[in-house]
Design a protein around this motif. Structure first.
Motif, PDB file in Angstrom:
ATOM      1  N   GLY A 134      39.710  72.797   6.385  1.00  0.00           N
ATOM      2  CA  GLY A 134      39.724  73.390   5.277  1.00  0.00           C
ATOM      3  C   GLY A 134      39.557  74.733   5.017  1.00  0.00           C
ATOM      4  O   GLY A 134      39.278  75.167   3.852  1.00  0.00           O
ATOM      5  N   LEU A 135      39.513  75.343   6.181  1.00  0.00           N
ATOM      6  CA  LEU A 135      39.268  76.964   6.107  1.00  0.00           C
ATOM      7  C   LEU A 135      40.399  78.022   5.878  1.00  0.00           C
ATOM      8  O   LEU A 135      40.284  79.016   5.741  1.00  0.00           O
ATOM      9  N   HIS A 136      41.787  76.956   6.037  1.00  0.00           N
ATOM     10  CA  HIS A 136      43.021  77.795   5.583  1.00  0.00           C
ATOM     11  C   HIS A 136      43.813  76.752   5.132  1.00  0.00           C
ATOM     12  O   HIS A 136      43.882  75.592   5.519  1.00  0.00           O
ATOM     13  N   GLN A 189      33.560  71.202   2.757  1.00  0.00           N
ATOM     14  CA  GLN A 189      32.419  70.458   2.501  1.00  0.00           C
ATOM     15  C   GLN A 189      32.663  68.969   2.288  1.00  0.00           C
ATOM     16  O   GLN A 189      31.771  68.055   2.340  1.00  0.00           O
ATOM     17  N   GLN A 190      33.905  68.583   1.754  1.00  0.00           N
ATOM     18  CA  GLN A 190      34.372  67.323   1.356  1.00  0.00           C
ATOM     19  C   GLN A 190      35.181  66.732   2.526  1.00  0.00           C
ATOM     20  O   GLN A 190      35.802  65.664   2.444  1.00  0.00           O
ATOM     21  N   ARG A 191      35.249  67.521   3.694  1.00  0.00           N
ATOM     22  CA  ARG A 191      36.014  66.650   4.904  1.00  0.00           C
ATOM     23  C   ARG A 191      34.988  66.419   6.131  1.00  0.00           C
ATOM     24  O   ARG A 191      34.100  67.443   6.230  1.00  0.00           O
ATOM     25  N   ALA A 193      32.094  58.066   2.721  1.00  0.00           N
ATOM     26  CA  ALA A 193      33.325  57.531   2.976  1.00  0.00           C
ATOM     27  C   ALA A 193      34.532  58.094   2.613  1.00  0.00           C
ATOM     28  O   ALA A 193      35.766  57.854   2.908  1.00  0.00           O
ATOM     29  N   ALA A 194      34.751  58.644   1.218  1.00  0.00           N
ATOM     30  CA  ALA A 194      35.648  59.016   0.475  1.00  0.00           C
ATOM     31  C   ALA A 194      36.391  60.185   1.438  1.00  0.00           C
ATOM     32  O   ALA A 194      37.544  60.647   1.135  1.00  0.00           O
ATOM     33  N   ALA A 195      35.578  61.066   2.209  1.00  0.00           N
ATOM     34  CA  ALA A 195      36.011  61.828   2.989  1.00  0.00           C
ATOM     35  C   ALA A 195      36.909  61.492   4.203  1.00  0.00           C
ATOM     36  O   ALA A 195      37.360  62.488   4.982  1.00  0.00           O
TER      37      ALA A 195
END
Length: 383
Positions: free
Chosen positions: A53-55, A79-81, A160-162
């Protein structure tokens, strides 16, 4: 992306033109280690940054355990992964202890459980008793273990949602000495047996990929050229481009043929026997080329056997080739020989024991004969 990647798998499909071109798709199952290999600038680190998620790529999709992290309408922030990332330079915070660096990854763990969890991960990478040391007080190998513990803590934590956790490693052992590198590789091999998460490793080191990876993806200019087991990719490259990228130097041109002796390859005025998979009847079955077609072919160094002038073996009758030694480069217990073949501008390169070189008094300018093992000759369509 693979439709049958299975539960818990990481599925990646990325496409963009700039700033770095990407055109790749792969999946990685829980407990599997996938190596991304390719030259500098091929997009390996960019792929990891997209997963973390950095790019954000222009197009594609990233899913983990069925949860979508990225597609054309969604891009979850890092942060959500559930991603643990081991960076090439470790990226440890210098003012924090090893314990506090690992604690940073445990924001999704219940507060009362964080300290015990952090110490557990440090113990699993054999850093008991070093919890309070700062990075500057640790060796390079110890710093790498802290970075690995922090990444594992993050990949194993999270809501868990991640989706399922994923471990990403970008040239993780390149900054340590050879002895430490071997220990860290062994540690990773042990840990991955216990962890049911996908692991994606970026490496320039093909030996490292061969030792650690279940599968590897060859990237060049952002495009995935081939995916498969290390043995498939390194011994049976899909194209001459892949052969060059994985360091196969014995790459030649020839013509597929058949004669009374069976399937063969015509090369430099010679007939070479080739192995055909059991059940196949056509010489071209392995590369999709009909008899008479021009092909590229490759043979790994271990498929070239030096004849013993004093005691020829039965294998000497299989694809015998004679040439002149142009270089004998000693590399410890092995010597790399370069053999010039009449009618072929590209030399043949292979290794033999240095003891054999000394015993037979072989050197530049001398004639030598070799066998090219039929089962190691791999045909590829012309680009």
């Amino acid at each position: 992306m693979a439709a049958d990647a299975g539960p818990g798998a990481l599925e990646v499909e990325l496409r963009q033109q700039a700033p770095i071109s990407l055109d790749c798709a792969f999946d990685c199952a829980p407990g599997e280690l996938l190596a991304l290999v390719g030259p500098s600038g091929s997009g390996k680190t960019t792929v990891l940054r997209c997963i973390a998620g950095l790019h954000r790529a222009a197009q594609g999709a990233i899913r983990s355990n069925g949860a979508t992290w990225f597609d054309d309408s969604l891009c979850l922030p890092p942060q959500q992964r559930r991603v643990g990332f081991v960076f090439q330079n470790y990226s440890l915070l210098p003012h924090l202890s090893a314990f506090d660096n690992v604690m940073l990854a445990l924001g999704d763990v219940a507060p009362r459980e964080r300290a015990a969890t952090a110490r557990n991960w440090l113990a699993r990478v054999h850093l008991q008793g070093l919890d309070e040391r700062r990075p500057a007080q640790l060796s390079g190998g110890q710093q790498q273990r802290v970075a690995l513990a922090r990444a594992l803590a993050r990949a194993a934590a999270g809501p868990a949602a991640a989706g399922g956790g994923v471990l990403l490693m970008d040239e993780p052992f390149s900054a340590v000495d050879q002895v430490t590198r071997g220990k860290l590789r062994a540690e990773l091999a042990r840990l991955r047996q216990e962890l049911a998460i996908p692991i994606v490793l970026v490496t320039h080191d093909l030996d490292e990929a061969r030792q650690l990876a279940d599968r590897m993806v060859v990237l060049h200019r952002g495009k995935a050229l081939q995916a498969g087991t290390p043995e498939d990719v390194l011994l049976r490259p899909r194209s001459p481009a892949v052969a060059r990228l994985v360091g196969l130097t014995n790459l030649f041109a020839g013509t597929v043929g058949t004669d009374s002796g069976g399937p063969c390859l015509h090369w430099a005025g010679r007939r070479l026997a080739i192995a055909v998979p059991q059940g196949d009847t056509a010489a071209h079955s392995s590369c999709g080329c009909a008899p008479g077609s021009a092909v590229h072919w490759v043979i790994p160094a271990e498929g070239v056997l030096l004849h013993r002038p004093d005691s020829p073996s039965r294998g000497d009758a299989e694809n015998p080739v004679t040439g002149t030694i142009t270089e004998a480069l000693r590399m410890g217990s092995f010597t790399q020989l370069t053999l010039s073949i009449p009618g072929e501008p590209q030399p043949l390169v292979f290794q033999v024991s240095s003891h054999t070189i000394q015993r037979n008094k072989l050197g530049p300018g001398q004639a030598a004969s070799v066998t090219l093992l039929a089962e190691r000759i791999h045909l590829m369509p012309v680009d």
